[in-house]
Write a protein that holds these residues in place. Structure first.
Motif, PDB file in Angstrom:
ATOM      1  N   GLU A   3     -12.835  48.004  10.616  1.00  0.00           N
ATOM      2  CA  GLU A   3     -12.849  49.143  11.527  1.00  0.00           C
ATOM      3  C   GLU A   3     -14.289  49.548  11.843  1.00  0.00           C
ATOM      4  O   GLU A   3     -15.116  49.645  10.940  1.00  0.00           O
ATOM      5  CB  GLU A   3     -12.118  50.306  10.843  1.00  0.00           C
ATOM      6  CG  GLU A   3     -11.690  51.384  11.772  1.00  0.00           C
ATOM      7  CD  GLU A   3     -10.627  52.270  11.151  1.00  0.00           C
ATOM      8  OE1 GLU A   3     -10.194  53.179  11.857  1.00  0.00           O
ATOM      9  OE2 GLU A   3     -10.251  52.062   9.988  1.00  0.00           O
ATOM     10  N   PRO A   4     -14.619  49.789  13.119  1.00  0.00           N
ATOM     11  CA  PRO A   4     -15.973  50.265  13.443  1.00  0.00           C
ATOM     12  C   PRO A   4     -16.241  51.617  12.786  1.00  0.00           C
ATOM     13  O   PRO A   4     -15.329  52.418  12.588  1.00  0.00           O
ATOM     14  CB  PRO A   4     -15.958  50.389  14.962  1.00  0.00           C
ATOM     15  CG  PRO A   4     -14.836  49.518  15.418  1.00  0.00           C
ATOM     16  CD  PRO A   4     -13.811  49.573  14.323  1.00  0.00           C
ATOM     17  N   LEU A   5     -17.488  51.848  12.467  1.00  0.00           N
ATOM     18  CA  LEU A   5     -17.879  53.102  11.809  1.00  0.00           C
ATOM     19  C   LEU A   5     -18.418  54.090  12.834  1.00  0.00           C
ATOM     20  O   LEU A   5     -19.024  53.701  13.831  1.00  0.00           O
ATOM     21  CB  LEU A   5     -18.933  52.826  10.739  1.00  0.00           C
ATOM     22  CG  LEU A   5     -18.532  51.839   9.647  1.00  0.00           C
ATOM     23  CD1 LEU A   5     -19.649  51.669   8.639  1.00  0.00           C
ATOM     24  CD2 LEU A   5     -17.261  52.284   8.948  1.00  0.00           C
ATOM     25  N   ARG A   6     -18.218  55.386  12.554  1.00  0.00           N
ATOM     26  CA  ARG A   6     -18.651  56.435  13.475  1.00  0.00           C
ATOM     27  C   ARG A   6     -19.641  57.405  12.848  1.00  0.00           C
ATOM     28  O   ARG A   6     -20.220  58.232  13.546  1.00  0.00           O
ATOM     29  CB  ARG A   6     -17.425  57.205  13.970  1.00  0.00           C
ATOM     30  CG  ARG A   6     -16.433  56.320  14.714  1.00  0.00           C
ATOM     31  CD  ARG A   6     -15.124  57.044  14.995  1.00  0.00           C
ATOM     32  NE  ARG A   6     -15.342  58.298  15.700  1.00  0.00           N
ATOM     33  CZ  ARG A   6     -14.505  59.338  15.637  1.00  0.00           C
ATOM     34  NH1 ARG A   6     -13.407  59.279  14.917  1.00  0.00           N
ATOM     35  NH2 ARG A   6     -14.773  60.439  16.298  1.00  0.00           N
ATOM     36  N   LEU A   7     -19.827  57.323  11.520  1.00  0.00           N
ATOM     37  CA  LEU A   7     -20.683  58.277  10.817  1.00  0.00           C
ATOM     38  C   LEU A   7     -21.430  57.585   9.689  1.00  0.00           C
ATOM     39  O   LEU A   7     -20.831  56.854   8.910  1.00  0.00           O
ATOM     40  CB  LEU A   7     -19.823  59.415  10.242  1.00  0.00           C
ATOM     41  CG  LEU A   7     -20.496  60.396   9.273  1.00  0.00           C
ATOM     42  CD1 LEU A   7     -21.626  61.163   9.950  1.00  0.00           C
ATOM     43  CD2 LEU A   7     -19.463  61.355   8.691  1.00  0.00           C
ATOM     44  N   ILE A   8     -22.733  57.827   9.627  1.00  0.00           N
ATOM     45  CA  ILE A   8     -23.554  57.369   8.505  1.00  0.00           C
ATOM     46  C   ILE A   8     -24.168  58.613   7.874  1.00  0.00           C
ATOM     47  O   ILE A   8     -24.876  59.370   8.528  1.00  0.00           O
ATOM     48  CB  ILE A   8     -24.670  56.400   8.951  1.00  0.00           C
ATOM     49  CG1 ILE A   8     -24.067  55.167   9.641  1.00  0.00           C
ATOM     50  CG2 ILE A   8     -25.519  55.989   7.743  1.00  0.00           C
ATOM     51  CD1 ILE A   8     -25.105  54.276  10.302  1.00  0.00           C
ATOM     52  N   ALA A  90     -12.567  55.938   6.241  1.00  0.00           N
ATOM     53  CA  ALA A  90     -12.806  54.512   6.474  1.00  0.00           C
ATOM     54  C   ALA A  90     -13.742  54.256   7.645  1.00  0.00           C
ATOM     55  O   ALA A  90     -14.212  53.128   7.837  1.00  0.00           O
ATOM     56  CB  ALA A  90     -11.484  53.781   6.699  1.00  0.00           C
ATOM     57  N   GLU A  91     -14.055  55.307   8.437  1.00  0.00           N
ATOM     58  CA  GLU A  91     -14.952  55.174   9.582  1.00  0.00           C
ATOM     59  C   GLU A  91     -16.358  55.691   9.265  1.00  0.00           C
ATOM     60  O   GLU A  91     -17.138  55.956  10.173  1.00  0.00           O
ATOM     61  CB  GLU A  91     -14.399  55.965  10.773  1.00  0.00           C
ATOM     62  CG  GLU A  91     -13.077  55.434  11.297  1.00  0.00           C
ATOM     63  CD  GLU A  91     -12.499  56.315  12.397  1.00  0.00           C
ATOM     64  OE1 GLU A  91     -12.075  55.746  13.414  1.00  0.00           O
ATOM     65  OE2 GLU A  91     -12.485  57.561  12.236  1.00  0.00           O
ATOM     66  N   MET A  92     -16.660  55.838   7.982  1.00  0.00           N
ATOM     67  CA  MET A  92     -17.988  56.346   7.625  1.00  0.00           C
ATOM     68  C   MET A  92     -18.593  55.528   6.489  1.00  0.00           C
ATOM     69  O   MET A  92     -17.894  54.827   5.762  1.00  0.00           O
ATOM     70  CB  MET A  92     -17.924  57.818   7.234  1.00  0.00           C
ATOM     71  CG  MET A  92     -17.188  58.116   5.969  1.00  0.00           C
ATOM     72  SD  MET A  92     -17.122  59.907   5.676  1.00  0.00           S
ATOM     73  CE  MET A  92     -17.304  59.917   3.906  1.00  0.00           C
ATOM     74  N   THR A  93     -19.908  55.621   6.389  1.00  0.00           N
ATOM     75  CA  THR A  93     -20.615  55.039   5.258  1.00  0.00           C
ATOM     76  C   THR A  93     -21.577  56.085   4.717  1.00  0.00           C
ATOM     77  O   THR A  93     -22.095  56.911   5.458  1.00  0.00           O
ATOM     78  CB  THR A  93     -21.348  53.735   5.629  1.00  0.00           C
ATOM     79  OG1 THR A  93     -21.871  53.134   4.444  1.00  0.00           O
ATOM     80  CG2 THR A  93     -22.476  53.962   6.599  1.00  0.00           C
ATOM     81  N   VAL A  94     -21.776  56.034   3.405  1.00  0.00           N
ATOM     82  CA  VAL A  94     -22.644  56.985   2.716  1.00  0.00           C
ATOM     83  C   VAL A  94     -23.760  56.205   2.032  1.00  0.00           C
ATOM     84  O   VAL A  94     -23.492  55.318   1.216  1.00  0.00           O
ATOM     85  CB  VAL A  94     -21.844  57.811   1.678  1.00  0.00           C
ATOM     86  CG1 VAL A  94     -22.773  58.721   0.891  1.00  0.00           C
ATOM     87  CG2 VAL A  94     -20.745  58.617   2.365  1.00  0.00           C
TER      88      VAL A  94
END
Length: 192
Positions: A3-8, A90-94
Motif C-alpha cells: 500500500e502506498p504511504l501518506r505520512l512519514i 498501514a499508510e504511515m511510517t515512523v
C-alpha cells in the motif's frame, strides 16, 4: 507492491536542548526529506507538532510530521493528524532512533514490538502497531541502566557521521517505500 504511504513521522524531542541528541534521529530524517524536496515546516497546534507536505519525484504527495509533544506522548500528535486526514496505520511510517542497531545501520520494518522505545509505545497505545518503521541505528551504551542518558546525549563526531550516512540511505529509499515497493526498498537498504 504494498500500500502506498501518506505520512512519514519523525520521532524526537522539541527544543534546542535536544536538537543534536541521538533520540532525535527521526527528526533528522524528516528534516532531510524537507530539504531534498523543498518542503516547509509549519506549526500546527491541532496536530501538536510541525507539519510539512512534500512531493516525491514520482508525484507522490506525503505528509511529514514532527510531534512537539516530547517523545513519551508522540502518539497524541500522530493520532490527531492521522484521524484528520483519514490515514490508516498501514499508510504511515515512523522514523526513530534504534539502540539495537549500530550507528550507520538502518532498517525498514513493518509492525513488531516497541523494544522499550517510549515514542513507539505511545503510538502503539493510540494506533496499534501495524505501520512501517525506519529504524535508524544509534548504537547501545552497553548496559540498560545507561540507555536514557545515552539516547539523550550527543554522539561523537565519528558516530554522528555514521548516523548521518544512515539518514541519507533511508532518505534515498523512502520514495520506493512510499510508492508501495517495499521489497525493492528493503533489498536496496538491507543489502548494503
Amino acid at each position: 507492491m504494498g500500500e502506498p504511504l501518506r505520512l512519514i513521522v519523525g520521532l524526537g524531542n522539541p527544543g534546542r536542548k535536544y536538537d543534536q541528541t541521538r533520540h532525535n534521529a527521526g527528526f533528522w530524517l524528516v528534516d532531510e526529506l524537507v530539504r531534498r524536496y523543498r518542503g516547509q515546516w509549519r506549526i500546527e497546534s491541532r496536530f501538536l507538532g510541525e507539519v510539512a507536505r512534500i512531493t516525491f519525484d514520482d508525484g507522490a504527495d506525503v505528509w511529514l510530521l514532527k510531534p512537539a509533544t516530547y517523545m513519551n506522548k508522540s502518539g497524541q500528535s500522530v493520532a490527531a493528524l492521522a484521524a484528520f486526514y483519514k490515514i490508516k496505520p498501514a499508510e504511515m511510517t515512523v522514523a526513530h532512533d534504534e539502540i539495537d542497531l549500530p550507528p550507520g545501520d538502518v532498517r525498514f520494518k513493518f509492525g513488531g514490538g516497541h523494544g522499550g522505545h517510549n515514542g513507539l509505545r505511545d503510538i502503539f497505545s493510540h494506533l496499534g502497531r501495524d505501520f512501517w518503521r525506519v529504524r535508524l541505528g544509534v548504537g547501545h551504551p552497553g548496559h540498560r541502566d545507561q540507555v536514557i542518558d545515552y539516547v539523550l546525549g550527543r554522539p561523537g563526531r565519528d558516530e554522528q557521521m555514521l548516523i548521518d550516512a544512515c539518514v541519507e540511505k533511508a532518505a534515498d529509499q523512502l520514495p520506493r517505500l512510499v510508492a508501495g515497493d517495499s521489497e525493492r526498498a528493503m533489498h536496496a537498504l538491507h543489502s548494503r
